[in-house]
Structure formats: structure tokens, C-alpha cells
Design a protein around this motif. Structure first.
Motif, PDB file in Angstrom:
ATOM      1  N   CYS A 104     -16.833  24.863 -17.864  1.00  0.00           N
ATOM      2  CA  CYS A 104     -15.644  25.689 -17.646  1.00  0.00           C
ATOM      3  C   CYS A 104     -15.763  26.154 -16.215  1.00  0.00           C
ATOM      4  O   CYS A 104     -16.614  26.979 -15.902  1.00  0.00           O
ATOM      5  N   CYS A 107     -14.679  30.126 -15.944  1.00  0.00           N
ATOM      6  CA  CYS A 107     -15.512  31.188 -16.518  1.00  0.00           C
ATOM      7  C   CYS A 107     -16.560  30.559 -17.436  1.00  0.00           C
ATOM      8  O   CYS A 107     -17.503  29.946 -16.948  1.00  0.00           O
ATOM      9  N   CYS A 109     -15.629  29.174 -20.977  1.00  0.00           N
ATOM     10  CA  CYS A 109     -15.020  28.747 -22.235  1.00  0.00           C
ATOM     11  C   CYS A 109     -15.916  27.721 -22.910  1.00  0.00           C
ATOM     12  O   CYS A 109     -16.445  26.825 -22.258  1.00  0.00           O
TER      13      CYS A 109
HETATM   14 FE    FE Z   1     -13.717  29.799 -19.345  1.00  0.00          FE
END
Ligand code: FE
Length: 198
Positions: A104, A107, A109
Motif C-alpha cells: 500500500c 498507508c 491497507c
Molecule cells: Fe493503505
């Protein structure tokens, strides 16, 4: 929420998180016990074993694999695996031609109901940028040498899609049952930074 003194050696992010949780709790926007329960569930009750069971079934049952590839969320739902960060599971399959790896970039995920909470390296900015820029080199540094003739596809997970790698079934596992197969499957293999070894 306990009012801990904050020793200077604690990570700034941990201190910020605790402060934020305290404010949200004080304003009645969240319930601290609920947050602790959620974290506890994904740290202790859900781990990579859920994902490993899905992989083993996909290897052993071609019809399940077909359902898994066409609608990951519904197929893992057959096991009862669902909940936060479990919406929109998209399964990508490793083959002799293609190796898949998940990140990700924004961030962290991650498919919680299948793999539990993400490991620290998954959240590391170095992993998140380098796996996109130089996946082959980074995977090599992480201990996975992808054959030069194999393509590497990098999948960027988000709130829209949470990718999950279906690793290749290793040779020599023809006689193993699902439970024995699941025991071979690691979290790293389901993110695509490793392969499954017999
Ligand atoms: Fe994320």
C-alpha cells in the motif's frame, strides 16, 4: 485508556496515537474498550493462518479456486472471514510467468481478516516506495530471487481493493491434505515477498 506517564524513549507515533485516542474517547466519539477489543482480535485471534487455509483450499479444490479468483470477498466469506479491511479482496495468482507482490503505497491497507495486522516492514516507507521502483532488487534483498525470465507485478492496495497473493503450490506436495498444505503457507508468501517452500 490508562493515563500512562510518557517516557521519553517512546515512539512519537505511539504518543500521538494515545493522545488522539484519549481525545476521541473524552468526546465520546470512540469507545476505548472497543478499540482494544478490535486490536486484540486482529493481533491474537486472526493471523496469517486464515489466509493459509484459503490458499490450501484453492490448491486442493479447483472449483473453490475459480470462485476465489472471480470474487475474492465472497469466496473467503465461505470461511466466515470478513470484517474491517476485508471488503473488496482481490486475489492475484502467481504463475511460472508472473510473480505478484502487494504494497500500500499510501498507508498500510492490508486484508486483515486473512492475514491479521500488517507487519512493520509492510508499513515502512522504504518498502512502500522501493517495491514500486525496484521490486526485483528489493525482493532479492528480502531473500526472494525472482527468476529473470519472470515478470513482477506490483499491486497497490487501497480502500478500494485489498490484494492477496495466491502463491504457487510447491512441487512434491501432491500427497498432502489441506491442513498440511496450509502449514506450509507463510504470511510473506501471501504478500508476495516470499514463495512457499515444500
Ligand atoms: Fe493503505
Amino acid at each position: 485508556m490508562t493515563a500512562n506517564p510518557l517516557p521519553e524513549n517512546r515512539a512519537p507515533a505511539a504518543i500521538r496515537t494515545e493522545a488522539l485516542e484519549a481525545i476521541l474517547t473524552e468526546k465520546g466519539l470512540v469507545n476505548a474498550g472497543g478499540i482494544d477489543g478490535l486490536i486484540n482480535r486482529f493481533v491474537n485471534d486472526v493471523g496469517p493462518m486464515n489466509g493459509a487455509r484459503v490458499v490450501a483450499k484453492a490448491w486442493a479444490d479447483p472449483e473453490f479456486k475459480e470462485r476465489l479468483m472471480s470474487d475474492g470477498t465472497a469466496a473467503v466469506g465461505e470461511f466466515g472471514f470478513s470484517g474491517p479491511q476485508g471488503e473488496h479482496i482481490v486475489v492475484v495468482e502467481n504463475s511460472d510467468d508472473t510473480h505478484n507482490v502487494v504494497v500500500c503505497t499510501l498507508c498500510s491497507c492490508y486484508p486483515w481478516p486473512l492475514l491479521g495486522l500488517p507487519p512493520n516492514w509492510y508499513k515502512d516507507p522504504a518498502y512502500r516506495s522501493r517495491v514500486v521502483r525496484e521490486p526485483r532488487k528489493l525482493l532479492g534483498e528480502m531473500g526472494l530471487d525472482v527468476a529473470p525470465e519472470k515478470d513482477i507485478t506490483v499491486w497497490d492496495s487501497s480502500a478500494e481493493n485489498r490484494y492477496f497473493v495466491l502463491p504457487q503450490r510447491p512441487a512434491g506436495t501432491e500427497d498432502l491434505d489441506e491442513e498440511q498444505l496450509a502449514a506450509l503457507v507463510t504470511r510473506e508468501a501471501m504478500v508476495g515477498v516470499a514463495v512457499v517452500q515444500a
